[in-house]
Scaffold this motif. Sequence first.
Motif, PDB file in Angstrom:
ATOM      1  N   VAL A 177       1.059  13.133  -8.727  1.00 58.72           N
ATOM      2  CA  VAL A 177       0.609  11.826  -8.254  1.00 58.72           C
ATOM      3  C   VAL A 177       0.261  10.948  -9.458  1.00 58.72           C
ATOM      4  O   VAL A 177      -0.350  11.408 -10.415  1.00 58.72           O
ATOM      5  CB  VAL A 177      -0.647  11.977  -7.369  1.00 58.72           C
ATOM      6  N   LEU A 204      -8.074   6.595   0.865  1.00 62.12           N
ATOM      7  CA  LEU A 204      -8.679   6.474   2.195  1.00 62.12           C
ATOM      8  C   LEU A 204      -9.415   7.744   2.582  1.00 62.12           C
ATOM      9  O   LEU A 204      -9.451   8.134   3.742  1.00 62.12           O
ATOM     10  CB  LEU A 204      -7.594   6.157   3.226  1.00 62.12           C
ATOM     11  N   PHE A 257      -2.353  10.566  10.708  1.00 64.56           N
ATOM     12  CA  PHE A 257      -1.154   9.901  10.199  1.00 64.56           C
ATOM     13  C   PHE A 257      -0.238  10.945   9.596  1.00 64.56           C
ATOM     14  O   PHE A 257      -0.653  12.069   9.350  1.00 64.56           O
ATOM     15  CB  PHE A 257      -1.507   8.912   9.084  1.00 64.56           C
ATOM     16  N   VAL A 274       5.625   6.783  -1.325  1.00 63.65           N
ATOM     17  CA  VAL A 274       5.350   7.172   0.065  1.00 63.65           C
ATOM     18  C   VAL A 274       4.253   6.283   0.652  1.00 63.65           C
ATOM     19  O   VAL A 274       3.531   5.602  -0.075  1.00 63.65           O
ATOM     20  CB  VAL A 274       4.913   8.661   0.170  1.00 63.65           C
ATOM     21  N   ARG A 282       0.846  -1.179   0.000  1.00 65.44           N
ATOM     22  CA  ARG A 282       0.000   0.000   0.000  1.00 65.44           C
ATOM     23  C   ARG A 282       0.890   1.240   0.000  1.00 65.44           C
ATOM     24  O   ARG A 282       1.203   1.806   1.042  1.00 65.44           O
ATOM     25  CB  ARG A 282      -0.899  -0.018   1.229  1.00 65.44           C
ATOM     26  N   PRO A 315      -4.836  12.263   7.335  1.00 57.62           N
ATOM     27  CA  PRO A 315      -3.395  12.408   7.129  1.00 57.62           C
ATOM     28  C   PRO A 315      -2.986  13.863   7.326  1.00 57.62           C
ATOM     29  O   PRO A 315      -3.752  14.769   6.987  1.00 57.62           O
ATOM     30  CB  PRO A 315      -3.190  11.971   5.678  1.00 57.62           C
ATOM     31  N   VAL A 330       1.929   4.936  -2.353  1.00 62.55           N
ATOM     32  CA  VAL A 330       1.445   5.887  -3.343  1.00 62.55           C
ATOM     33  C   VAL A 330       2.669   6.431  -4.070  1.00 62.55           C
ATOM     34  O   VAL A 330       3.728   6.596  -3.474  1.00 62.55           O
ATOM     35  CB  VAL A 330       0.669   7.023  -2.646  1.00 62.55           C
ATOM     36  N   LEU A 374      -0.907  13.240  -2.480  1.00 64.62           N
ATOM     37  CA  LEU A 374      -0.395  11.873  -2.297  1.00 64.62           C
ATOM     38  C   LEU A 374      -1.272  11.110  -1.300  1.00 64.62           C
ATOM     39  O   LEU A 374      -1.606   9.943  -1.502  1.00 64.62           O
ATOM     40  CB  LEU A 374       1.049  11.914  -1.787  1.00 64.62           C
ATOM     41  N   ALA A 375      -1.649  11.800  -0.225  1.00 66.20           N
ATOM     42  CA  ALA A 375      -2.469  11.133   0.792  1.00 66.20           C
ATOM     43  C   ALA A 375      -3.804  10.712   0.201  1.00 66.20           C
ATOM     44  O   ALA A 375      -4.284   9.598   0.438  1.00 66.20           O
ATOM     45  CB  ALA A 375      -2.674  12.075   1.973  1.00 66.20           C
ATOM     46  N   PHE A 434       1.744   5.790   4.616  1.00 67.84           N
ATOM     47  CA  PHE A 434       1.314   6.386   5.883  1.00 67.84           C
ATOM     48  C   PHE A 434       2.174   5.850   7.009  1.00 67.84           C
ATOM     49  O   PHE A 434       2.419   4.648   7.090  1.00 67.84           O
ATOM     50  CB  PHE A 434      -0.149   6.017   6.173  1.00 67.84           C
ATOM     51  N   VAL A 435       2.602   6.733   7.876  1.00 75.01           N
ATOM     52  CA  VAL A 435       3.298   6.319   9.104  1.00 75.01           C
ATOM     53  C   VAL A 435       2.596   6.998  10.282  1.00 75.01           C
ATOM     54  O   VAL A 435       1.763   7.882  10.090  1.00 75.01           O
ATOM     55  CB  VAL A 435       4.790   6.700   9.082  1.00 75.01           C
ATOM     56  N   GLY A 436       2.962   6.565  11.479  1.00 71.12           N
ATOM     57  CA  GLY A 436       2.347   7.149  12.670  1.00 71.12           C
ATOM     58  C   GLY A 436       2.605   8.639  12.741  1.00 71.12           C
ATOM     59  O   GLY A 436       3.687   9.113  12.417  1.00 71.12           O
ATOM     60  N   GLY A 437       1.596   9.401  13.143  1.00 71.47           N
ATOM     61  CA  GLY A 437       1.766  10.841  13.257  1.00 71.47           C
ATOM     62  C   GLY A 437       0.547  11.463  13.901  1.00 71.47           C
ATOM     63  O   GLY A 437      -0.482  10.816  14.054  1.00 71.47           O
ATOM     64  N   GLY A 438       0.702  12.741  14.256  1.00 70.36           N
ATOM     65  CA  GLY A 438      -0.355  13.385  15.031  1.00 70.36           C
ATOM     66  C   GLY A 438      -1.076  14.479  14.287  1.00 70.36           C
ATOM     67  O   GLY A 438      -0.835  14.831  13.200  1.00 70.36           O
ATOM     68  N   ALA A 465      -4.437   9.995  -2.802  1.00 73.36           N
ATOM     69  CA  ALA A 465      -4.254   8.908  -3.767  1.00 73.36           C
ATOM     70  C   ALA A 465      -4.201   7.541  -3.081  1.00 73.36           C
ATOM     71  O   ALA A 465      -4.341   6.512  -3.732  1.00 73.36           O
ATOM     72  CB  ALA A 465      -2.981   9.129  -4.582  1.00 73.36           C
ATOM     73  N   ALA A 466      -4.007   7.528  -1.761  1.00 76.43           N
ATOM     74  CA  ALA A 466      -4.025   6.242  -1.053  1.00 76.43           C
ATOM     75  C   ALA A 466      -5.430   5.676  -0.990  1.00 76.43           C
ATOM     76  O   ALA A 466      -5.624   4.513  -0.611  1.00 76.43           O
ATOM     77  CB  ALA A 466      -3.457   6.412   0.357  1.00 76.43           C
TER      78      ALA A 466
END
Lengths: 287, 280
Positions: free
Chosen positions: A261, B97, B46, A281, A252, B74, A254, B91-92, A283-287, B94-95
Amino acid sequence: MRNIRECKLYVVSGEQYHPGRGLLEVMEAAIRGGADIVQLRDKEAPKRELLRKAEALRELTRRLGALFIVNDHPDIALAAEADGVHLGQEDLPVEAARRMLGPDRIVGVSTHALPQAVAAERAGADYIGVGPVYPTGTKPERAAVTLSYVSEAARAVRIPFFAIGGIQPGNAEDVLAAGARRLCAVSAIVGSPDPEEAARRLRGYIERWEFESPSGMPASGGVRLIVNGREGVTNAGTLLELAAEYRLADRRVVAERNGEVVPRAGWSEVPVREDDRIEFVHFVGGG
Amino acid sequence: MDRSTNGLVIGGTTLRSRLFLGTGRYPSPVVMRQALAASGAHVVTFAIRRVNLDGVAEDTVLQHFSDRELVYLPNTSGAADADEAVRIARLARAAGLGDWVKVEISAHPRSLLPDPLETLRATERLAAEGFVVLPYTSDDPMLCKRLEEAGAAAVMPGGSPIGTGLGILNPYNLGWIAEEARVPVIVDAGLGSAADAAQAMELGADGILVNTPVARARDPVAMAEAMRLAIEAGRLSRLAGRIPKKRYATASSEPEGRLFAAAEPRSGNAPAGASRGGAR
């Protein structure tokens, strides 16, 4: 909970290797460094003390998301709610342990030759240890089985196998080259002044080897481009082929090409050209 | 009727919870999952990062949530200006979600405070592209108004700089923002504990976003639950209407029927201890 198949780096306890430092401290460091399965091995402690250690390690591994295995003792494994038990060739047979632990817990077996590996797999073991690959202080009485058994196991064994015995950062690549995809270490991790770093180095070798193994290695010669900020060379003609070179095609992620994109559906049509700037790229953990 | 969640709609989605939970810096994925369950959060945040090309075993944080029905938010952390934020947002999206994005543009490495002008520009552009935009912003009432006018679906003023746990440094401003806003106000960044979350809600916020105070608590799962309860408590307290602050005491019982005469006020010149003639 983790699946044994996801595990790559197995650390076995050996308190004699870290006098003055606590079992939990050392094992926590190992997990933080990348060990994902932990075994409590203590041939000396009385059972009551062993259970206390098992309960403490259970709590630690649950908190950090690692699997927890108890050496030799299915009763301790059950009492401490461990994920499974590890058996030697002289311990209970796999079938007996399975009856005690039920279908969901893990049963692993040490093997020292291919017939033992095949027998363990047939008996329903979830994984096997393959070794000792090199002579080791943990089991001084046992002769090393050498890398040839690792290669045999890689060809013949379908359940996960962990190469074990004298494995340390200096020889890890040889073991991986012989066909191992999972490593187990005792003194190289718990006897290290910095167990976290030792585990991280071993984990790094495992992952690098996966990456560089034939199906995953970007070929040389071809188009020069920049992928995730790093210069690279590829024979890929399309973005999909480029992703496949980095083993990203089914993950998963992108992609962006030169700031735009590229939807996944278009990866197979979008060409990669000289001096392209590609970003992969996720998704990773973040706030 | 559940007064604590009633009515919070963002981007057309009715949210089950007023707590937005970040997914960074937990001790392990297992703890993160447990904290998420304990928090009751509906929206999770995220970051977007490059895949590590050397460590193919590393995997996206999403695998740990695939079994839950969540709204994904995101952020654009790592962007230093509106252009970069827009790229990250695309980009986010395009995932696949969803189209929510938290605009986060930090230009200062030590404070990580948001760049107000670039945040406003990015909000305008992304709203025009159809994103549900939630900008992380300074706690400035006028700026929050501008963001609202630029198309923000909610505004997310910071209580204090990210990860500091300093709590709400300017409750006065935050109260103004909540009073003036026509879009939901989600207090983001800087909260340290459940007390801060409750305070934000009492000031009139519609929700809060926390990450570090939960992930780095000694017991993240317990803190996640504490945050959930604090939001409910703070929200109910806000709705219930607090008493005005006064300088002097008012007894809880009526004076009629008291057994003894009321004490005379002591003279200001004679300290209580002195007039008693030395207790020791």
